[in-house]
Design a protein around this motif. Structure first.
Motif, PDB file in Angstrom:
ATOM      1  N   GLU A 180       0.841  -1.200   0.000  1.00  0.00           N
ATOM      2  CA  GLU A 180       0.000   0.000   0.000  1.00  0.00           C
ATOM      3  C   GLU A 180       0.869   1.239   0.000  1.00  0.00           C
ATOM      4  OE1 GLU A 180      -2.801   0.172   3.173  1.00  0.00           O
ATOM      5  OE2 GLU A 180      -4.308  -0.820   1.943  1.00  0.00           O
ATOM      6  N   VAL A 181       0.403   2.286  -0.692  1.00  0.00           N
ATOM      7  CA  VAL A 181       1.110   3.561  -0.664  1.00  0.00           C
ATOM      8  C   VAL A 181       0.145   4.624  -0.122  1.00  0.00           C
ATOM      9  CG1 VAL A 181       0.655   3.903  -3.161  1.00  0.00           C
ATOM     10  CG2 VAL A 181       2.418   5.246  -2.049  1.00  0.00           C
ATOM     11  N   GLN A 182       0.640   5.412   0.835  1.00  0.00           N
ATOM     12  CA  GLN A 182      -0.192   6.459   1.441  1.00  0.00           C
ATOM     13  C   GLN A 182      -0.280   7.657   0.488  1.00  0.00           C
ATOM     14  OE1 GLN A 182      -1.808   5.960   4.307  1.00  0.00           O
ATOM     15  NE2 GLN A 182      -0.863   3.926   4.403  1.00  0.00           N
ATOM     16  N   PRO A 183      -1.316   8.502   0.642  1.00  0.00           N
ATOM     17  CA  PRO A 183      -1.479   9.626  -0.296  1.00  0.00           C
ATOM     18  C   PRO A 183      -0.272  10.574  -0.312  1.00  0.00           C
ATOM     19  CG  PRO A 183      -3.386   9.430   1.157  1.00  0.00           C
ATOM     20  CD  PRO A 183      -2.411   8.400   1.623  1.00  0.00           C
ATOM     21  N   ASP A 184       0.417  10.722   0.848  1.00  0.00           N
ATOM     22  CA  ASP A 184       1.540  11.676   0.901  1.00  0.00           C
ATOM     23  C   ASP A 184       2.894  10.971   0.749  1.00  0.00           C
ATOM     24  OD1 ASP A 184       1.470  10.252   3.208  1.00  0.00           O
ATOM     25  OD2 ASP A 184       1.731  11.964   4.556  1.00  0.00           O
ATOM     26  N   GLN A 185       2.860   9.742   0.256  1.00  0.00           N
ATOM     27  CA  GLN A 185       4.090   8.947   0.166  1.00  0.00           C
ATOM     28  C   GLN A 185       4.372   8.648  -1.311  1.00  0.00           C
ATOM     29  OE1 GLN A 185       3.543   5.009   1.805  1.00  0.00           O
ATOM     30  NE2 GLN A 185       5.520   5.086   2.848  1.00  0.00           N
ATOM     31  N   ASN A 186       5.669   8.572  -1.680  1.00  0.00           N
ATOM     32  CA  ASN A 186       5.937   8.174  -3.065  1.00  0.00           C
ATOM     33  C   ASN A 186       6.018   6.645  -3.160  1.00  0.00           C
ATOM     34  OD1 ASN A 186       8.815   7.281  -2.991  1.00  0.00           O
ATOM     35  ND2 ASN A 186       9.149   9.406  -2.340  1.00  0.00           N
ATOM     36  N   ILE A 187       5.863   6.143  -4.366  1.00  0.00           N
ATOM     37  CA  ILE A 187       5.757   4.683  -4.573  1.00  0.00           C
ATOM     38  C   ILE A 187       7.041   3.980  -4.143  1.00  0.00           C
ATOM     39  CG2 ILE A 187       5.544   2.900  -6.377  1.00  0.00           C
ATOM     40  CD1 ILE A 187       3.504   4.789  -7.755  1.00  0.00           C
ATOM     41  N   LEU A 188       8.200   4.604  -4.420  1.00  0.00           N
ATOM     42  CA  LEU A 188       9.475   3.971  -4.043  1.00  0.00           C
ATOM     43  C   LEU A 188       9.574   3.826  -2.521  1.00  0.00           C
ATOM     44  CD1 LEU A 188      12.286   2.875  -4.700  1.00  0.00           C
ATOM     45  CD2 LEU A 188      13.139   5.211  -4.502  1.00  0.00           C
ATOM     46  N   ASP A 189       9.308   4.913  -1.789  1.00  0.00           N
ATOM     47  CA  ASP A 189       9.436   4.837  -0.321  1.00  0.00           C
ATOM     48  C   ASP A 189       8.509   3.770   0.264  1.00  0.00           C
ATOM     49  OD1 ASP A 189      11.512   6.509   0.039  1.00  0.00           O
ATOM     50  OD2 ASP A 189      10.332   8.265   0.603  1.00  0.00           O
ATOM     51  N   ALA A 190       7.294   3.671  -0.309  1.00  0.00           N
ATOM     52  CA  ALA A 190       6.352   2.662   0.199  1.00  0.00           C
ATOM     53  C   ALA A 190       6.895   1.252  -0.071  1.00  0.00           C
ATOM     54  CB  ALA A 190       4.995   2.850  -0.461  1.00  0.00           C
ATOM     55  N   ALA A 191       7.504   1.058  -1.243  1.00  0.00           N
ATOM     56  CA  ALA A 191       8.067  -0.265  -1.576  1.00  0.00           C
ATOM     57  C   ALA A 191       9.208  -0.605  -0.619  1.00  0.00           C
ATOM     58  CB  ALA A 191       8.559  -0.279  -3.017  1.00  0.00           C
ATOM     59  N   LEU A 192      10.071   0.383  -0.331  1.00  0.00           N
ATOM     60  CA  LEU A 192      11.223   0.117   0.548  1.00  0.00           C
ATOM     61  C   LEU A 192      10.761  -0.142   1.977  1.00  0.00           C
ATOM     62  CD1 LEU A 192      13.760   2.760  -0.836  1.00  0.00           C
ATOM     63  CD2 LEU A 192      13.555   0.345  -1.425  1.00  0.00           C
ATOM     64  N   LYS A 193       9.716   0.570   2.399  1.00  0.00           N
ATOM     65  CA  LYS A 193       9.157   0.329   3.748  1.00  0.00           C
ATOM     66  C   LYS A 193       8.576  -1.078   3.842  1.00  0.00           C
ATOM     67  CE  LYS A 193       8.412   4.041   6.797  1.00  0.00           C
ATOM     68  NZ  LYS A 193       9.722   3.857   7.364  1.00  0.00           N
ATOM     69  N   ALA A 194       8.130  -1.591   2.680  1.00  0.00           N
ATOM     70  CA  ALA A 194       7.560  -2.946   2.657  1.00  0.00           C
ATOM     71  C   ALA A 194       8.655  -4.011   2.498  1.00  0.00           C
ATOM     72  CB  ALA A 194       6.543  -3.049   1.521  1.00  0.00           C
ATOM     73  N   GLY A 195       9.932  -3.565   2.446  1.00  0.00           N
ATOM     74  CA  GLY A 195      11.045  -4.524   2.371  1.00  0.00           C
ATOM     75  C   GLY A 195      11.245  -5.117   0.984  1.00  0.00           C
ATOM     76  N   ILE A 196      10.834  -4.384  -0.044  1.00  0.00           N
ATOM     77  CA  ILE A 196      10.985  -4.871  -1.425  1.00  0.00           C
ATOM     78  C   ILE A 196      12.225  -4.230  -2.036  1.00  0.00           C
ATOM     79  CG2 ILE A 196       9.919  -4.871  -3.736  1.00  0.00           C
ATOM     80  CD1 ILE A 196       7.184  -4.700  -2.129  1.00  0.00           C
ATOM     81  N   ALA A 197      13.036  -5.020  -2.738  1.00  0.00           N
ATOM     82  CA  ALA A 197      14.301  -4.514  -3.298  1.00  0.00           C
ATOM     83  C   ALA A 197      14.051  -3.746  -4.594  1.00  0.00           C
ATOM     84  CB  ALA A 197      15.261  -5.676  -3.546  1.00  0.00           C
ATOM     85  N   PHE A 198      13.208  -2.749  -4.523  1.00  0.00           N
ATOM     86  CA  PHE A 198      12.901  -1.911  -5.693  1.00  0.00           C
ATOM     87  C   PHE A 198      14.186  -1.169  -6.062  1.00  0.00           C
ATOM     88  CE2 PHE A 198      10.958   1.033  -8.471  1.00  0.00           C
ATOM     89  CZ  PHE A 198       9.638   0.682  -8.674  1.00  0.00           C
TER      90      PHE A 198
END
Ligand SMILES: Cc1cc2nc3c(=O)[nH]c(=O)nc-3n(C[C@H](O)[C@H](O)[C@H](O)COP(=O)(O)OP(=O)(O)OC[C@H]3O[C@@H](n4cnc5c(N)ncnc54)[C@H](O)[C@@H]3O)c2cc1C
Length: 355
Positions: free
Chosen positions: A23-41
């Motif tokens: 999930e990505v929050q409205p004030d968050q960018n897609i990359l930061d959300a992926a990294l917070k989810a532990g994905i090696a984007f």
């Protein structure tokens, strides 16, 4: 009626046809959300400059927070490429991107760090050591942390100067160059910052040690010593079954540092393989006592390794870190000698003056 003013909620992101979902929050960018989810984007600078997080939007709508055309060309834009670090999700989105599954990249964490000590390494490079209660140092050698000091404003990226296993517990070390008119480095090199608080997020970055049997060719300049040295420390600790050379490009003898640590790596290196490090100086006065090589690191690599048949660059892996012009020159030299692009790993130390 009230529905018109409904606050936007989080949106779902699907990568590579549901290989990963988060999930990505409205004030968050897609990359930061992926990294917070532990994905090696894949990513490096996270500020829209390097283009490493470029990916293909296959479904849904995003809101760009910067102009992608600085980094992506017309063809890429037409084919739906976006920069994940500069994209908010307006609807559920689907994205195609190549994920490196060969290593376990951990989710980013936020900490409050305290400056433990600052140690000058050269006339313009300082080692910053911070202490963090409750630190779970889950980064990989070569990755970086994002540091924020209230007085300075904004965040800055600094690479780990040591392999995680070589850090003292609860500590992180960084090598930081004093950038002319730079705010963060000005703060660090100004009044002793010992005891001051730093907000810190970590780990970030797609520059990290990859285990393989091909020889490593490493080049660094300035504070780029940090990440390359950390990568080499990791290879030494792992007793990697491979040769490595490390060329450090500097202006004069004044810019040489970390010799003691490089000697430790040399001693620890797998005894069945070879590790060499060489300082190459390009502005050392002609009449000085310097006996080592002079000129540009890339020229030295060519004349003393490639032309003498000591290295077949087609079968090597490259690790590069430091000022963007040096990295660009090294990438060009590596690819001209046939090193495949996918075997070249680098971190350009971009700053706000680099765009
Ligand atoms: C992935 C990554 C890892 C990094 N790792 C390291 C590291 O290990 N060690 C290290 O020393 N550095 C590293 N850097 C660089 C670091 O993040 C900082 O950018 C650098 O330290 C400069 O920060 P500063 O606050 O001192 O300078 P800033 O205040 O950001 O200014 C930098 C320069 O830009 C100029 N400038 C500022 N704003 C503008 C503007 N709007 N337009 C034009 N020019 C401007 C300033 O005058 C100055 O010369 C890394 C960068 C990246 C992306």
């Amino acid at each position: 009626m009230f529905g018109l003013f409904k606050k936007a909620g989080p949106q779902e992101v699907s990568l590579n046809s549901d290989q990963y979902k988060f999930e990505v929050q409205p004030d968050q960018n897609i990359l930061d959300a992926a990294l917070k989810a532990g994905i090696a984007f894949p990513h490096d600078c996270r500020v829209g400059s390097c283009g490493t997080c470029a990916c293909k939007l296959t479904k849904g709508k995003i809101k760009p927070t910067a102009d992608f055309s600085y980094v992506l060309d017309g063809e890429q834009l037409k084919s739906g490429m976006i920069l994940a670090c500069q994209s908010r999700a307006k609807t559920p989105v689907s994205i195609d991107v190549e994920i490196d599954d060969s290593v376990k990249v951990e989710a980013t964490n936020s900490y409050i760090a305290v400056v433990k000590k600052v140690t000058p390494l050269t006339h313009d490079i300082m080692e910053l050591t911070v202490e963090i209660d409750g630190l779970n140092h889950n980064g990989l050698a070569g990755q970086y942390a994002e540091l924020m000091v209230k007085k300075v404003g904004g965040s800055r990226s600094y690479s780990f100067a040591k392999a995680p296993a070589n850090e003292n517990s609860k500590e992180l070390s960084f090598y930081i160059r004093n950038v002319p008119k730079g705010k963060f480095s000005g703060w660090l090199f100004g009044k002793d910052p010992t005891g001051q608080k730093i907000e810190l997020n970590t780990p970030f970055g797609s520059f990290y040690y990859r285990d393989k049997s091909t020889p490593m060719v490493c080049i660094a300049g300035g504070s780029g010593m940090s990440a390359v040295k950390a990568v080499l420390e990791q290879a030494a600790l792992d007793q990697a079954e491979r040769d490595a050379i490390f060329l450090f490009g500097a202006r004069t003898q004044q810019d040489i540092y970390s010799q003691k640590e490089l000697e430790v790596i040399k001693k620890q290196w797998n005894p069945n393989y070879n590790f060499e490090y060489i300082y190459v100086l390009n502005m050392e006065p002609e009449d000085s006592d310097w006996k080592g090589p002079r000129g540009l690191v890339t020229d030295y690599l060519k004349s003393d390794y490639i032309e003498k048949g000591k290295l077949n660059m087609k079968e090597c892996q490259g690790f590069l870190c430091g000022p963007p012009p040096m990295i660009d020159a090294a990438i060009a030299a590596f690819t001209a000698e046939g090193m495949p692009n996918e075997e070249i790993f680098f971190d350009k130390f971009l700053d706000s003056g680099s765009k």
